[in-house]
Motif scaffolding. Structure first.
Motif, PDB file in Angstrom:
ATOM      1  N   ILE A 147     115.331   7.007  58.781  1.00  0.00           N
ATOM      2  CA  ILE A 147     114.940   5.824  58.386  1.00  0.00           C
ATOM      3  C   ILE A 147     113.760   5.443  57.373  1.00  0.00           C
ATOM      4  O   ILE A 147     113.677   4.322  56.731  1.00  0.00           O
ATOM      5  CB  ILE A 147     114.555   4.769  59.458  1.00  0.00           C
ATOM      6  N   GLN A 148     113.155   6.695  57.045  1.00  0.00           N
ATOM      7  CA  GLN A 148     112.073   6.573  56.118  1.00  0.00           C
ATOM      8  C   GLN A 148     112.837   7.148  54.580  1.00  0.00           C
ATOM      9  O   GLN A 148     111.948   7.045  53.640  1.00  0.00           O
ATOM     10  CB  GLN A 148     110.881   7.549  56.470  1.00  0.00           C
ATOM     11  N   SER A 149     113.868   7.447  54.396  1.00  0.00           N
ATOM     12  CA  SER A 149     114.500   8.303  53.307  1.00  0.00           C
ATOM     13  C   SER A 149     114.765   7.114  52.417  1.00  0.00           C
ATOM     14  O   SER A 149     115.740   6.198  52.607  1.00  0.00           O
ATOM     15  CB  SER A 149     115.556   9.143  53.525  1.00  0.00           C
ATOM     16  N   LYS A 150     114.534   7.254  50.878  1.00  0.00           N
ATOM     17  CA  LYS A 150     114.780   6.190  50.149  1.00  0.00           C
ATOM     18  C   LYS A 150     116.434   6.339  49.891  1.00  0.00           C
ATOM     19  O   LYS A 150     116.912   5.512  49.147  1.00  0.00           O
ATOM     20  CB  LYS A 150     113.928   6.659  48.795  1.00  0.00           C
ATOM     21  N   ASN A 151     116.789   7.333  50.332  1.00  0.00           N
ATOM     22  CA  ASN A 151     118.468   7.495  49.909  1.00  0.00           C
ATOM     23  C   ASN A 151     119.458   7.215  50.942  1.00  0.00           C
ATOM     24  O   ASN A 151     120.284   7.398  50.988  1.00  0.00           O
ATOM     25  CB  ASN A 151     118.618   9.163  49.760  1.00  0.00           C
ATOM     26  N   GLN A 154     119.369   1.090  55.097  1.00  0.00           N
ATOM     27  CA  GLN A 154     119.160   0.770  56.570  1.00  0.00           C
ATOM     28  C   GLN A 154     119.616  -0.388  57.149  1.00  0.00           C
ATOM     29  O   GLN A 154     120.044  -1.333  56.234  1.00  0.00           O
ATOM     30  CB  GLN A 154     117.297   0.387  56.537  1.00  0.00           C
ATOM     31  N   PRO A 155     120.002  -0.651  58.464  1.00  0.00           N
ATOM     32  CA  PRO A 155     119.914   0.455  59.455  1.00  0.00           C
ATOM     33  C   PRO A 155     120.776   1.386  59.431  1.00  0.00           C
ATOM     34  O   PRO A 155     122.085   1.300  58.979  1.00  0.00           O
ATOM     35  CB  PRO A 155     119.734  -0.571  60.615  1.00  0.00           C
ATOM     36  N   ILE A 156     120.401   2.617  60.187  1.00  0.00           N
ATOM     37  CA  ILE A 156     121.482   3.399  60.292  1.00  0.00           C
ATOM     38  C   ILE A 156     122.358   3.046  61.801  1.00  0.00           C
ATOM     39  O   ILE A 156     121.761   2.309  62.497  1.00  0.00           O
ATOM     40  CB  ILE A 156     120.917   5.016  60.549  1.00  0.00           C
ATOM     41  N   ILE A 157     123.252   3.809  62.013  1.00  0.00           N
ATOM     42  CA  ILE A 157     124.137   3.423  62.977  1.00  0.00           C
ATOM     43  C   ILE A 157     124.098   4.878  63.797  1.00  0.00           C
ATOM     44  O   ILE A 157     123.955   5.913  63.406  1.00  0.00           O
ATOM     45  CB  ILE A 157     125.537   3.161  62.637  1.00  0.00           C
TER      46      ILE A 157
END
Ligand SMILES: *Cc1c(COP(=O)(O)O)cnc(C)c1O
Length: 359
Positions: A147-151, A154-157
């Motif tokens: 969740i902190q990665s610029k790559n 968001q959001p992740i599943i």
């Protein structure tokens, strides 16, 4: 249209009805339709194009995803095993492919990548199947890193996979669901756990995304039974009789003479074999449908042919159609005689088999 030898008749109306039935079992969930292994042998692009309502497609390999993109499919596509090498990340980004993350190598490749557009990620947690997925203890660290990665978009599943959902009496599934809830209930992500068996038998595994495969193709994933109200097979595998002959009691048939007739009878030869994907290990007695009647396979399955016992007074003729599985003969039954599962029979269909769309 005349029947070619070894033809898979594909019924896209059945596919669409099965899809709608699945939707009705879980009306609030989005559907990730699973198309890996050439759409379980039904044709990757053909199936994708026949599922306009699907929310996303799931495949196992990058090549399958790229084939869908090359065919003009624009829906979200998820790599169910993730990517295998960090060089693939560029391909994911350029082709807008979503990936599962289930190991340390994938996490570090994503976090350290330099992509133009961030990737959509599904984080897979092992809740007890012990095949793919991070351990529960790793969740906090993977989650934070993603969740902190610029790559990462968001959001992740969050997801997991059920190992025993086909068996309603196996306590493992409830344990997997409880653990998944315990690990993820405080996290704001969408969640996904259910394969076809989960869709049918474990409503508490549905969450926001269900991931049906086999059931869409009209085949039961359940250990307990093969009749599911309203579900119809999409593939019917057919060929035709190319020889009918009489043999006397005591004669054997096929390679190594593994079957010997106890009576005078008529033997039919059907133009299908393991070169088409019919299982070589199908046992004596495997049902084959000829003129609406079940007759037993006898002797060994050859590369291009099988033999069946038509019976002494049978009237079947060269040119008559034989159904190996599908409508009238569930592939689940044939799988038992071949000591395998319907999944394997469907996706083993070879390129030699013609494809014909049902009317
Ligand atoms: C193959 C697969 C499915 C679909 O399984 P079915 O039993 O065919 O419904 C769902 N999720 C994942 C991760 C898969 O690999």
């Amino acid at each position: 249209m005349a029947l070619h030898t070894a033809t898979a008749v594909i019924d896209l109306h059945a596919l669409s009805n099965n899809y709608q039935l699945i939707k009705s079992l879980s009306p609030d969930a989005k559907i990730l339709a699973v198309l890996k292994a050439n759409g379980y042998g039904h044709g990757l692009e053909r199936i994708a194009n026949a599922l306009p309502d699907a929310d996303a497609f799931g495949v196992a390999r990058i090549d399958e995803a790229l084939a869908l993109r090359a065919a003009g499919i624009e829906k979200p596509i998820v790599l169910l095993e993730g990517f295998f090498a960090k060089e693939d990340i560029e391909t994911l980004s350029v082709n807008n492919l979503q990936t599962i993350v289930h190991n340390e190598q994938q996490l570090s490749a994503i976090v350290n990548a330099n992509v133009d557009s961030p990737l959509k990620v599904w984080l897979k947690i092992d809740t007890g199947m012990h095949r793919l997925g991070i351990n529960p203890e790793q969740l906090a660290r993977f989650y934070q890193a993603l969740i902190q990665s610029k790559n990462v978009q968001q959001p992740i599943i969050l997801m997991s996979h059920l190992g025993c959902a086909d068996d309603k009496n196996n306590p493992k599934t409830s344990q997997q669901i409880s653990l998944f809830n315990e690990l993820t209930s405080a996290l704001p992500s969408e969640k996904s756990m259910a394969n076809s068996a989960g869709v049918l038998q474990w409503p508490e595994s549905h969450y926001q995304w269900i991931r049906p495969g086999l059931l869409m193709y009209g085949v039961s994933p359940l250990a307990a039974g093969i009749n599911i109200e309203g579900i119809e097979p999409v593939m019917t595998l057919q060929s035709s009789l190319i020889s009918v002959r009489e043999i006397a009691a005591g004669e054997s048939v096929g390679y190594s003479g593994t079957w010997t007739s106890e009576k005078n009878t008529r033997i039919g030869v059907v133009a299908i074999g393991y070169g088409d994907g019919y299982p070589r290990h199908a046992a004596n007695g495997t049902p084959v449908l000829i003129n609406g009647r079940r007759v037993p396979l006898i002797g060994r399955v050859s590369m291009d042919m099988i033999s069946v016992d038509l019976g002494e007074n049978s009237l079947d003729q060269v040119g008559d159609i034989a159904t190996l599985w599908g409508k009238g003969l569930p592939v689940e039954e044939v799988a038992v005689f071949a000591t395998t599962i319907p999944y394997e029979l469907l996706c083993n269909i070879t390129r030699r088999v013609h494809v014909q769309l049902a009317e």
